[in-house]
Scaffold this motif. Structure first.
Motif, mmCIF file in Angstrom:
data_model
loop_
_atom_site.group_PDB
_atom_site.id
_atom_site.type_symbol
_atom_site.label_atom_id
_atom_site.label_comp_id
_atom_site.label_asym_id
_atom_site.label_seq_id
_atom_site.Cartn_x
_atom_site.Cartn_y
_atom_site.Cartn_z
ATOM 1 N N ARG A 77 0.850 -1.182 0.000
ATOM 2 C CA ARG A 77 0.000 0.000 0.000
ATOM 3 C C ARG A 77 0.891 1.239 0.000
ATOM 4 N NH1 ARG A 77 -2.988 -3.399 -1.347
ATOM 5 N NH2 ARG A 77 -5.029 -3.903 -0.479
ATOM 6 N N SER A 78 0.425 2.281 -0.668
ATOM 7 C CA SER A 78 1.196 3.521 -0.737
ATOM 8 C C SER A 78 1.010 4.342 0.530
ATOM 9 C CB SER A 78 0.760 4.348 -1.947
ATOM 10 O OG SER A 78 -0.523 4.915 -1.712
ATOM 11 N N ASP A 80 0.121 7.436 0.639
ATOM 12 C CA ASP A 80 -1.128 8.187 0.534
ATOM 13 C C ASP A 80 -2.342 7.336 0.897
ATOM 14 O OD1 ASP A 80 0.300 10.421 -0.220
ATOM 15 O OD2 ASP A 80 -0.127 10.194 -2.364
ATOM 16 N N GLU A 81 -2.363 6.090 0.451
ATOM 17 C CA GLU A 81 -3.495 5.209 0.769
ATOM 18 C C GLU A 81 -3.619 4.984 2.273
ATOM 19 O OE1 GLU A 81 -3.671 2.524 -3.297
ATOM 20 O OE2 GLU A 81 -2.249 1.976 -1.715
ATOM 21 N N GLU A 84 -4.631 8.333 4.109
ATOM 22 C CA GLU A 84 -6.062 8.626 3.924
ATOM 23 C C GLU A 84 -6.920 7.697 4.769
ATOM 24 O OE1 GLU A 84 -7.104 8.810 -0.244
ATOM 25 O OE2 GLU A 84 -5.469 10.231 -0.629
ATOM 26 N N ARG A 110 -8.387 -5.763 -4.486
ATOM 27 C CA ARG A 110 -9.229 -4.693 -3.937
ATOM 28 C C ARG A 110 -10.649 -4.715 -4.485
ATOM 29 N NH1 ARG A 110 -5.215 0.325 -3.139
ATOM 30 N NH2 ARG A 110 -3.283 -0.832 -3.271
ATOM 31 N N ALA A 134 -10.256 2.460 -1.322
ATOM 32 C CA ALA A 134 -8.950 2.981 -1.739
ATOM 33 C C ALA A 134 -7.805 2.180 -1.132
ATOM 34 C CB ALA A 134 -8.830 4.458 -1.382
ATOM 35 N N ALA A 135 -7.932 1.812 0.135
ATOM 36 C CA ALA A 135 -6.880 1.037 0.801
ATOM 37 C C ALA A 135 -7.114 -0.463 0.681
ATOM 38 C CB ALA A 135 -6.789 1.430 2.274
#
Length: 179
Positions: A77-78, A80-81, A84, A110, A134-135
């Motif tokens: 996971r990034s 940003d993910e 957030e 996902r 998103a995550a």
């Protein structure tokens, strides 16, 4: 440079091949920058220019298997993910504690979406709070004062397969902060 967290499945810190320094060594050997581990449960943060997450997951998993014999699974996971997800405060007013675990189960696929309601046998022990698309994370509150909570993971595997990994909310917050 992109920042990522690799969430590794099946890490047992008692196994010398699964300790932080060896895990970090594999990531450094792959050419990743600023590699660090978070806790002893298979969380590695790193930087790289790559943006193809499925390719990263595959490359990391192949290296872990070849170099350390770790065949569990890798979910990436990034920054940003994860930020957030943490910033969304999916557990408002709840505190992670000995009897009440706040958890995030990350799905490799996902597109799996939110799970169905837990079976009746788990209803007293597990409450699904939501699914963060998103995550790619199923968010749940687990009541550890009720017997049978270990069946939660078994149920999630029947819904999504074995390409999942669960972290406590405290661990997710620590990983996000280290990114």
């Amino acid at each position: 440079m992109n920042r990522y967290a690799a969430l590794l499945r099946g890490i047992m810190p008692a196994n010398p091949n699964m300790r932080g320094e060896k895990l970090r060594g594999v990531f450094e050997g792959l050419g990743f920058a600023s590699v660090g581990s978070v806790l002893a449960s298979g969380n590695v943060v790193f930087g790289c220019a790559e943006t193809d997450v499925p390719a990263l997951e595959s490359r990391i998993q192949q290296a872990l298997n070849a170099e350390l014999g770790i065949g569990g699974g890798t979910i990436v996971r990034s920054r940003d993910e994860l930020r957030e997800l943490v910033d969304s405060d999916p557990f408002p007013g709840l505190t992670h504690g000995r009897n009440t675990y706040l958890t995030a189960t990350f799905l490799k696929d996902r597109a799996g979406g939110a799970p169905p309601e837990p079976p009746a046998a788990l209803a007293a022990a597990v409450r699904i709070v939501g699914y963060d698309r998103a995550a790619g994370a199923v968010l749940a509150v687990i009541d550890n004062s009720v017997s049978g909570t270990t069946n939660h993971m078994t149920w999630l595997e029947t819904v999504y397969g074995k390409d999942i990994t669960t972290r406590t909310w405290l661990t997710v917050q620590k990983v996000s902060a280290k990114l």
